[in-house]
Design a protein around this motif. Structure first.
Motif, PDB file in Angstrom:
ATOM      1  N   VAL A   1     -31.029  80.610  12.737  1.00 11.06           N
ATOM      2  CA  VAL A   1     -32.134  80.375  14.238  1.00 11.06           C
ATOM      3  C   VAL A   1     -31.016  80.854  14.998  1.00 11.06           C
ATOM      4  O   VAL A   1     -31.272  82.008  15.909  1.00 11.06           O
ATOM      5  CB  VAL A   1     -33.338  79.288  14.643  1.00 11.06           C
ATOM      6  N   GLN A   2     -29.656  80.136  15.077  1.00  6.50           N
ATOM      7  CA  GLN A   2     -28.964  80.425  16.216  1.00  6.50           C
ATOM      8  C   GLN A   2     -28.548  82.133  16.182  1.00  6.50           C
ATOM      9  O   GLN A   2     -27.892  82.862  16.973  1.00  6.50           O
ATOM     10  CB  GLN A   2     -28.353  79.785  15.818  1.00  6.50           C
ATOM     11  N   VAL A   3     -28.578  83.364  15.007  1.00  2.91           N
ATOM     12  CA  VAL A   3     -28.335  83.764  15.193  1.00  2.91           C
ATOM     13  C   VAL A   3     -29.953  84.968  14.835  1.00  2.91           C
ATOM     14  O   VAL A   3     -30.045  85.653  13.837  1.00  2.91           O
ATOM     15  CB  VAL A   3     -27.345  84.412  14.002  1.00  2.91           C
TER      16      VAL A   3
ATOM     17  N   GLY B   1     -21.278  69.764  21.099  1.00  2.00           N
ATOM     18  CA  GLY B   1     -21.162  70.611  21.446  1.00  2.00           C
ATOM     19  C   GLY B   1     -22.003  71.458  20.818  1.00  2.00           C
ATOM     20  O   GLY B   1     -22.418  71.687  20.024  1.00  2.00           O
ATOM     21  N   CYS B   2     -23.107  73.019  21.257  1.00  6.03           N
ATOM     22  CA  CYS B   2     -23.085  73.844  20.203  1.00  6.03           C
ATOM     23  C   CYS B   2     -23.176  75.519  20.887  1.00  6.03           C
ATOM     24  O   CYS B   2     -22.813  75.571  21.916  1.00  6.03           O
ATOM     25  CB  CYS B   2     -24.792  73.572  20.784  1.00  6.03           C
ATOM     26  N   LEU B   3     -22.530  76.554  19.378  1.00  2.00           N
ATOM     27  CA  LEU B   3     -22.952  77.183  19.847  1.00  2.00           C
ATOM     28  C   LEU B   3     -23.536  78.129  20.473  1.00  2.00           C
ATOM     29  O   LEU B   3     -23.674  79.030  20.898  1.00  2.00           O
ATOM     30  CB  LEU B   3     -22.387  78.619  18.725  1.00  2.00           C
ATOM     31  N   SER B   4     -24.581  77.295  20.334  1.00  2.00           N
ATOM     32  CA  SER B   4     -25.311  78.225  21.612  1.00  2.00           C
ATOM     33  C   SER B   4     -25.694  77.826  23.095  1.00  2.00           C
ATOM     34  O   SER B   4     -26.435  78.802  23.543  1.00  2.00           O
ATOM     35  CB  SER B   4     -27.444  78.641  21.067  1.00  2.00           C
TER      36      SER B   4
ATOM     37  N   GLN C   1     -28.098  66.116  11.706  1.00  2.00           N
ATOM     38  CA  GLN C   1     -28.818  65.727  12.373  1.00  2.00           C
ATOM     39  C   GLN C   1     -28.625  67.424  13.389  1.00  2.00           C
ATOM     40  O   GLN C   1     -30.007  67.284  13.534  1.00  2.00           O
ATOM     41  CB  GLN C   1     -28.425  64.856  12.391  1.00  2.00           C
ATOM     42  N   HIS C   2     -28.065  66.936  14.116  1.00  4.27           N
ATOM     43  CA  HIS C   2     -27.826  67.835  15.254  1.00  4.27           C
ATOM     44  C   HIS C   2     -28.254  70.284  14.828  1.00  4.27           C
ATOM     45  O   HIS C   2     -28.705  70.305  14.975  1.00  4.27           O
ATOM     46  CB  HIS C   2     -25.891  68.540  15.610  1.00  4.27           C
ATOM     47  N   GLU C   3     -27.840  70.375  13.571  1.00  2.00           N
ATOM     48  CA  GLU C   3     -28.540  71.864  12.534  1.00  2.00           C
ATOM     49  C   GLU C   3     -29.920  71.588  11.884  1.00  2.00           C
ATOM     50  O   GLU C   3     -30.622  71.989  12.339  1.00  2.00           O
ATOM     51  CB  GLU C   3     -27.200  72.258  11.239  1.00  2.00           C
ATOM     52  N   MET C   4     -30.588  70.178  12.086  1.00  2.00           N
ATOM     53  CA  MET C   4     -31.657  70.215  11.603  1.00  2.00           C
ATOM     54  C   MET C   4     -32.781  70.309  13.209  1.00  2.00           C
ATOM     55  O   MET C   4     -33.566  70.360  12.464  1.00  2.00           O
ATOM     56  CB  MET C   4     -31.825  68.950  10.828  1.00  2.00           C
ATOM     57  N   ASP C   5     -32.121  69.650  13.993  1.00  2.00           N
ATOM     58  CA  ASP C   5     -33.124  70.085  15.519  1.00  2.00           C
ATOM     59  C   ASP C   5     -32.781  71.401  15.372  1.00  2.00           C
ATOM     60  O   ASP C   5     -34.636  71.645  15.501  1.00  2.00           O
ATOM     61  CB  ASP C   5     -32.184  68.839  16.060  1.00  2.00           C
ATOM     62  N   HIS C   6     -32.076  72.135  14.731  1.00  2.00           N
ATOM     63  CA  HIS C   6     -32.559  73.637  15.090  1.00  2.00           C
ATOM     64  C   HIS C   6     -34.010  74.071  14.706  1.00  2.00           C
ATOM     65  O   HIS C   6     -34.824  75.415  14.968  1.00  2.00           O
ATOM     66  CB  HIS C   6     -31.423  74.238  15.012  1.00  2.00           C
ATOM     67  N   LEU C   7     -34.005  73.358  13.259  1.00  2.00           N
ATOM     68  CA  LEU C   7     -35.223  74.002  12.476  1.00  2.00           C
ATOM     69  C   LEU C   7     -35.874  73.804  12.765  1.00  2.00           C
ATOM     70  O   LEU C   7     -36.786  74.071  13.202  1.00  2.00           O
ATOM     71  CB  LEU C   7     -34.763  73.604  11.415  1.00  2.00           C
TER      72      LEU C   7
HETATM   73 CO    CO Z   1     -26.013  73.661  18.587  1.00  2.00          CO
END
Ligand code: CO
Ligand code: QAP
Length: 173
Positions: free
Chosen positions: A49-51, A94-97, A136-142
């Motif tokens: 989703v970040q791309v 942090g987060c690339l987004s 956990q961070h990446e699953m939040d993005h989903l």
């Molecule tokens: Co992120």
């Protein structure tokens, strides 16, 4: 395939990602394009989703003791489900987004993950440390959730103010 990272406050980051049902060449092409982008941008984790592909796929490559991220350590995770979570830990995320911002976030210390690989094979993974946090961070993005959503009201206000200033400075330069 040319991909770019979607940055906050872009509303596309709020989309709920859809289950992957077909494990075809298209999916492989996307995953193969996400990895070099993550490496070039100094990332350790990236959700589709970040791309701008709101599907339940993410990649992770946690640096080893030498701080290296060999491609053998790349994890491709499709349709993840967390089946166990325990303990508590804090990490400055942090987060690339959300470029250039880092904040302490509370997470589970241990997680067990059921997921599929790029060919649809079912896998299980028990994670601790940075891998557990990154999952956990990446699953939040989903779910359209960002780490900044987990800040206290006061910290979030401070973040919004600083981030707006940064965007303004970027526009002016
Ligand atoms: Co992120
Ligand atoms: C998610 O985050 C994560 O602000 C992955 O300027 C974060 O790869 C997992 C990055 C913390 C576990 C712990 C951020 C790169 C990379 C930036 C990232 C930046 C350049 C973030």
């Amino acid at each position: 395939m040319k991909l770019t990272i979607v940055e906050y406050p872009d509303k596309r980051l709020r989309l709920k990602s859809k289950e992957v049902e077909v494990f075809d060449e298209q999916l492989h092409i996307l995953l193969d394009a996400m990895n070099p982008l993550m490496m070039q941008t100094n990332g350790i984790g990236l959700a589709a989703v970040q791309v701008a592909y709101p599907i339940r796929a993410l990649i992770l490559n946690i640096p080893d003791e030498e701080g290296e991220q060999p491609s053998e350590n790349l994890l491709e995770i499709i349709n993840p489900i967390m089946s166990n979570q325990s303990g508590e830990t804090m990490y400055q995320e942090g987060c690339l987004s959300v470029p250039k911002f880092y904040e302490d976030i509370k997470r589970f210390e241990f997680v067990t993950l059921n997921f599929q690989d790029r060919d649809g094979n079912t896998k299980t993974l028990e994670a601790d440390g940075l891998l557990s946090i990154a999952i956990q961070h990446e699953m939040d993005h989903l779910e359209g959730v960002l780490f900044i959503d987990k800040l206290s009201y006061a910290r979030r206000k401070k973040f919004e103010k600083e981030y707006k200033r940064m965007l303004k400075e970027k526009k002016e330069s």
